[in-house]
Design an enzyme around this catalytic site. Sequence first.
Site, short mmCIF file in Angstrom:
data_model
loop_
_atom_site.label_atom_id
_atom_site.label_comp_id
_atom_site.label_asym_id
_atom_site.label_seq_id
_atom_site.Cartn_x
_atom_site.Cartn_y
_atom_site.Cartn_z
N LYS A 128 12.49 -8.54 16.71
CA LYS A 128 12.95 -9.93 16.80
C LYS A 128 12.18 -10.78 15.81
CE LYS A 128 14.22 -9.50 21.60
NZ LYS A 128 14.01 -9.84 22.96
N ASN A 133 0.82 -1.20 0.00
CA ASN A 133 0.00 0.00 0.00
C ASN A 133 0.85 1.26 0.00
OD1 ASN A 133 -2.38 1.62 0.18
ND2 ASN A 133 -3.38 -0.03 1.30
N HIS A 183 23.24 1.60 12.88
CA HIS A 183 24.47 2.29 13.27
C HIS A 183 24.80 1.92 14.71
CE1 HIS A 183 23.69 4.76 9.72
NE2 HIS A 183 22.47 4.91 10.18
N GLY A 200 -0.61 -1.33 9.15
CA GLY A 200 -0.10 0.02 8.88
C GLY A 200 0.79 0.57 9.98
#
Length: 190
Positions: A171, A83, A113, A147
């Site tokens: 996870k 979507n 990072h 969503g």
Amino acid sequence: MTEKEKMLAGEFYDSRDQELLNMYHNARSLLKKYNQLDSELLEERKVLLNLLFDKIGQNVWIESPFFCDYGENISIGENTFINTNCMFLDNNKIQIGKNGLIAPYVQIYTAQHPIKASDRLVNQNGSTAYLTQSLPVTIGDNVWIGGNTVISPGVTIGNNVTIGAGSVVTKDVPNNVLAFGNPCKIIRTL
């Protein structure tokens, strides 16, 4: 080893390497065309997606606008629907199985990072740069992702899974479950 090879191997790499920048600019050009294309021009849309992605199955539908970093690290199985306003940071492989439903504003991240600033920021040729590393994301067949879900680097989501809206998936999620929340947790077996 090139910076691209380092990136795909999960090692620290320079994201401003010229080869990677060329890939990035190519993706931006294709995405600009795709996102501005009339939705009824199905063949033209298909051609652009085939140029953008590593692999794309039959009957894949991607709503505009869609965003990614490189595109060439993304594989999508047949009959998958993505979507509007999804962002796939494909600094590593993103593999999505067949019959997927990916709701609006889903974000799939492969880049990460170091947490500690002194580990993240480095001096390169007199200017400050940041260390980047990437891990692949794999999503199985028949998966529905609600969503505003965020999927973190290195996550694997099994087959026949439903991820509730607004989840932060940090996870792996096994096959045949309903999972949601921040952080995402298994709620029940399906």
